[in-house]
Scaffold this motif. Sequence first.
Motif, PDB file in Angstrom:
ATOM      1  N   UNK A 280       9.976  -1.520  27.608  1.00  0.00           N
ATOM      2  CA  UNK A 280      10.029  -2.868  26.665  1.00  0.00           C
ATOM      3  C   UNK A 280      11.128  -3.697  27.802  1.00  0.00           C
ATOM      4  N   UNK A 281      11.052  -3.236  28.525  1.00  0.00           N
ATOM      5  CA  UNK A 281      11.435  -4.429  30.026  1.00  0.00           C
ATOM      6  C   UNK A 281      10.421  -5.860  29.817  1.00  0.00           C
ATOM      7  N   UNK A 282       9.174  -5.208  30.232  1.00  0.00           N
ATOM      8  CA  UNK A 282       8.117  -6.042  30.364  1.00  0.00           C
ATOM      9  C   UNK A 282       7.780  -6.630  29.267  1.00  0.00           C
ATOM     10  N   UNK A 283       7.880  -6.542  27.707  1.00  0.00           N
ATOM     11  CA  UNK A 283       7.487  -6.470  26.569  1.00  0.00           C
ATOM     12  C   UNK A 283       8.271  -7.820  26.537  1.00  0.00           C
ATOM     13  N   UNK A 284       9.691  -7.595  26.847  1.00  0.00           N
ATOM     14  CA  UNK A 284      10.621  -8.661  26.615  1.00  0.00           C
ATOM     15  C   UNK A 284      11.079 -10.177  27.971  1.00  0.00           C
ATOM     16  N   UNK A 285      10.739  -9.707  28.623  1.00  0.00           N
ATOM     17  CA  UNK A 285      10.247 -10.457  29.264  1.00  0.00           C
ATOM     18  C   UNK A 285       9.226 -11.308  29.635  1.00  0.00           C
TER      19      UNK A 285
ATOM     20  N   UNK B 101       3.483 -13.037  18.698  1.00  0.00           N
ATOM     21  CA  UNK B 101       2.884 -12.608  18.615  1.00  0.00           C
ATOM     22  C   UNK B 101       2.545 -11.845  19.599  1.00  0.00           C
ATOM     23  N   UNK B 102       2.642 -12.665  20.735  1.00  0.00           N
ATOM     24  CA  UNK B 102       2.900 -12.372  22.621  1.00  0.00           C
ATOM     25  C   UNK B 102       3.556 -11.279  22.812  1.00  0.00           C
ATOM     26  N   UNK B 103       4.409 -10.926  21.971  1.00  0.00           N
ATOM     27  CA  UNK B 103       5.582  -9.724  22.200  1.00  0.00           C
ATOM     28  C   UNK B 103       4.397  -8.913  21.898  1.00  0.00           C
ATOM     29  N   UNK B 104       3.807  -8.403  20.145  1.00  0.00           N
ATOM     30  CA  UNK B 104       3.436  -7.702  19.630  1.00  0.00           C
ATOM     31  C   UNK B 104       1.953  -7.602  20.604  1.00  0.00           C
ATOM     32  N   UNK B 105       0.847  -8.068  20.926  1.00  0.00           N
ATOM     33  CA  UNK B 105       0.469  -7.589  21.674  1.00  0.00           C
ATOM     34  C   UNK B 105       0.580  -7.346  23.262  1.00  0.00           C
ATOM     35  N   UNK B 106       1.664  -7.963  24.165  1.00  0.00           N
ATOM     36  CA  UNK B 106       2.142  -7.028  25.103  1.00  0.00           C
ATOM     37  C   UNK B 106       2.333  -5.365  24.365  1.00  0.00           C
ATOM     38  N   UNK B 107       2.660  -5.559  23.766  1.00  0.00           N
ATOM     39  CA  UNK B 107       3.460  -3.836  23.348  1.00  0.00           C
ATOM     40  C   UNK B 107       2.090  -3.171  23.483  1.00  0.00           C
ATOM     41  N   UNK B 108       1.418  -4.237  22.714  1.00  0.00           N
ATOM     42  CA  UNK B 108       0.166  -2.679  22.329  1.00  0.00           C
ATOM     43  C   UNK B 108      -0.504  -2.945  24.193  1.00  0.00           C
ATOM     44  N   UNK B 109      -0.933  -3.507  24.980  1.00  0.00           N
ATOM     45  CA  UNK B 109      -1.129  -3.214  26.006  1.00  0.00           C
ATOM     46  C   UNK B 109      -0.399  -2.471  27.012  1.00  0.00           C
ATOM     47  N   UNK B 110       1.439  -2.735  26.889  1.00  0.00           N
ATOM     48  CA  UNK B 110       1.725  -2.061  27.805  1.00  0.00           C
ATOM     49  C   UNK B 110       2.208  -0.247  27.342  1.00  0.00           C
ATOM     50  N   UNK B 111       1.602  -0.109  25.994  1.00  0.00           N
ATOM     51  CA  UNK B 111       1.411   1.473  25.516  1.00  0.00           C
ATOM     52  C   UNK B 111       0.889   2.480  26.329  1.00  0.00           C
ATOM     53  N   UNK B 112       0.040   2.143  26.432  1.00  0.00           N
ATOM     54  CA  UNK B 112      -1.122   3.049  27.700  1.00  0.00           C
ATOM     55  C   UNK B 112      -0.686   2.370  29.055  1.00  0.00           C
TER      56      UNK B 112
END
Length: 297
Positions: A217-222, A250-261
């Motif tokens: 969540x830190x990366x997804x916010x930054x 949109x960028x937050x959702x996309x980044x969340x998807x990339x950061x999950x794995x």
Amino acid sequence: MDPNLLYWKTEGQSFFSRLQTWFNLLDPALLLASEPEIHKAHTLLGKLEDLNKEDEAAVTLSLSSVHADSGAPLPLVFRPPAMLPLAGPLFLLQNYCAGFNFAHRNRSSEQQGAKTSLRQLVLMAGTVSYTTCAGALPQIFMNQLNVRSPPIQNFCRSVLPIPLSAALAAFSVFAIRSEESETGIQVFDQHGNLVGISKAAGKQAVRETALSRAALFGTTAALPHLLLLLLKRTRLFQRSPLLVAPVRHVSAVLLLGLMLPVSFSLFPQLGTIKREELEEELQAGAAGPHLFYHRGL
């Protein structure tokens, strides 16, 4: 030891192998499997010695849908493939994350016959309330102090939410899974035999999971904030400031998807702890320099 943990023991000890596995496990199509199919896949995983391509579907279904302590299917909405579709819209995010942390905790106490305590349920509800209110602290701070300085407003709206998001995500894990640190979790030897219950392993499991969630969540916010800082300098965004809000979301959702794995792969599902770090009563009966435990997710 559960077949899921035995799989992680042989296949999930390097970051890149875990990352490759998690990209497969987060496929939303896995949510369409029925409970009989999940039970069949979990049973098959326990019987397999050498995996082949025909068995990969069963392995993926079992790892994504079955809790590695109880062997029971996870609630549909809290299976890893459901996290991005449900958390991505960012509605009731803290409620969902608290439920996800609770569903993926280590269940060693339940394996010993204990049930979830009322204290734990109250703590879970309190965590949701606290993290939800704490997330609004920057705006509350500006309103209460009547902040008018543009630099301070920009700091509160753009910079402060980044460490706050990481800290709240870690706090949620520590609070929801505090019982593991207090009562301990099961530890196993290299052959999968139960050695005992260790508080030291419980603390390590919770700490590692909290760090992985803070990174998520830190990366997804930054990074979306940094992206917008660059885009705001372009003519398109200077002429159309209304684009900022949808691009941020949109960028937050996309980044969340990339950061999950990436987040799920930071630490092994089957964690290791040095023998000398265990309680004295467990060291005597432990074989080998390391023991294993289920970290949770």
